[in-house]
Design an enzyme around this catalytic site. Sequence first.
Site, short mmCIF file in Angstrom:
data_model
loop_
_atom_site.label_atom_id
_atom_site.label_comp_id
_atom_site.label_asym_id
_atom_site.label_seq_id
_atom_site.Cartn_x
_atom_site.Cartn_y
_atom_site.Cartn_z
N HIS A 141 5.59 0.71 16.83
CA HIS A 141 4.93 0.09 17.98
C HIS A 141 5.88 -0.96 18.54
CE1 HIS A 141 1.92 -2.59 19.89
NE2 HIS A 141 1.15 -1.53 19.96
N ASP A 218 3.36 -2.25 8.98
CA ASP A 218 2.47 -2.51 10.11
C ASP A 218 1.16 -1.77 9.80
OD1 ASP A 218 1.01 -2.32 12.43
OD2 ASP A 218 2.69 -1.73 13.71
N GLN A 221 -3.16 0.16 12.22
CA GLN A 221 -4.05 1.34 12.27
C GLN A 221 -4.49 1.79 10.87
OE1 GLN A 221 -5.28 2.48 15.05
NE2 GLN A 221 -3.90 1.50 16.51
N LYS A 244 -9.34 -4.52 15.54
CA LYS A 244 -9.33 -3.06 15.36
C LYS A 244 -10.19 -2.64 14.17
CE LYS A 244 -4.60 -2.66 17.10
NZ LYS A 244 -4.65 -2.02 18.41
N CYS A 383 2.32 1.69 23.76
CA CYS A 383 3.34 0.75 23.23
C CYS A 383 4.33 1.45 22.32
CB CYS A 383 2.71 -0.43 22.52
SG CYS A 383 1.67 -1.43 23.58
N1 PMP Z 1 0.96 -1.83 15.62
C1 PMP Z 1 0.20 -0.76 15.85
C2 PMP Z 1 0.46 0.49 15.06
C3 PMP Z 1 -0.83 -0.81 16.78
O1 PMP Z 1 -1.57 0.27 17.01
C4 PMP Z 1 -1.04 -2.00 17.50
C5 PMP Z 1 -2.12 -2.09 18.55
N2 PMP Z 1 -2.12 -1.03 19.47
C6 PMP Z 1 -0.23 -3.10 17.21
C7 PMP Z 1 0.75 -2.98 16.27
C8 PMP Z 1 -0.39 -4.40 17.92
O2 PMP Z 1 -1.64 -4.96 17.65
P1 PMP Z 1 -2.09 -6.26 18.45
O3 PMP Z 1 -2.06 -5.90 19.90
O4 PMP Z 1 -3.46 -6.54 17.95
O5 PMP Z 1 -1.11 -7.33 18.12
#
Ligand code: PMP
Length: 425
Positions: A141, A218, A221, A244, A383
């Site tokens: 991401h 990370d 998810q 999430k 992203c």
């Molecule tokens: N890593 C992953 C795999 C994500 O799916 C996301 C959110 N789409 C993030 C990081 C970033 O999370 P946040 O926007 O809550 O900082």
Amino acid sequence: MGVQEQSPFDVDALRDDFPILERKVGGDVTVPGEGPGDETPLVYLDNGATTQKPNQVIDAIADYYREYNANVHRGIHQLSQEASVAYEEAHDRVAEFIGAEGREEIVFTKNTTEAMNLVAYAWGLEELGPGDSVVLTQMEHHSALVTWQQIGKRTGADVRFIEVEEDGTLDMDHAADCIDDSTKMVSVVHVSNTLGTINPVSELAEMAHEHDAYLFADGAQSVPTRPVDVGELGVDFLAFSGHKMCGPTGIGVLYGRESLLDSMQPYLYGGDMIRRVSFEDATWEDLPWKFEAGTPNIAQGIGLAAAIDYLEGIGMENVQAHEDRLAEYAYDRLTEFDDVTIYGPPGDERGGLVAFNLDGVHAHDLSSILNDFGVAVRAGDHCTQPLHDELGANSSARASFYVYNTTEEIDALVEAVDEARQLFA
Ligand code: PMP
């Protein structure tokens, strides 16, 4: 293996906990707070972006504001003590949830992104230099990718990317080539938010440790959707976001091994994170407060603890089984269309999300049609722009599932996709 007949818990009963699921959408009244729009039931399949909140979490937050709102760590008056205890115990609750040693290893941040930046700034800027490398994967991401990329530019460290195979899994031979004695950090997404791939984090952690490098997972998810134990995974750092996993926005978690967090300098300076200050210098508070400068997100921390209580009430094994079932069902149903391309591994080897494209139709147009049917999905690059470049797509539509979703809702998605196919044919 066929799709399991039933969810391990009563999804219909659980849906009653989520007031927003009664919302109707469509028509022209979509202004927040102005009540429901037309008469189309909401089919919310954008849980990878953020999940809905149950009454139990909403009430925990409202109770704090109604009953004991006060700043933490600052007052000896009763309300401040009550707020401090609840906020501090929220750290204990998170520690227990992910198998950490204790609250010292749990830093509350704003979100996953801030947790990544905390380590990149506090550890990366200090420890990295020319000749060092940070190893990522092509499916990171942007929160990891952009952060380490920029830290690489500032420190002169090389940033390498483990390649993704055709089937959406990591090329582990390439991982073995990338991770070497120059490597100081391996930063890997546990469950890909685009491909749904479940990455072999323990194996990568072992590879990193063989070269005296750290592993940062990370968990944005994965922590919401399956049991995650930092000891079992063997990770040094883990980041995830409360929003999430049924919790509020504005709260994220950085787990770090205590000895590591202890050796790091603070990321933000100011009130609450100091022990003693003179005009010349300052010393730092104990962990985790050393990394929580200023008034923290108190209500959100308390809300996150309530979200964990809620999820543990379901049981994380059950959450995972339910996710697995929906992922497999959605994958099977969408593969019925030969003009739909699904990215990532097969239905029974992925997390609870499916990113796809309909031939000749931009993902934004597709999601706009789905919206007309009340079906909320995410459209864009999620992203992961460089990964989309690798996939040869500039965007995709993503349906992502959570505890309250049903196979009937996936049927609604599939019907809406079929309508779009006919419309654009
Ligand atoms: N890593 C992953 C795999 C994500 O799916 C996301 C959110 N789409 C993030 C990081 C970033 O999370 P946040 O926007 O809550 O900082």
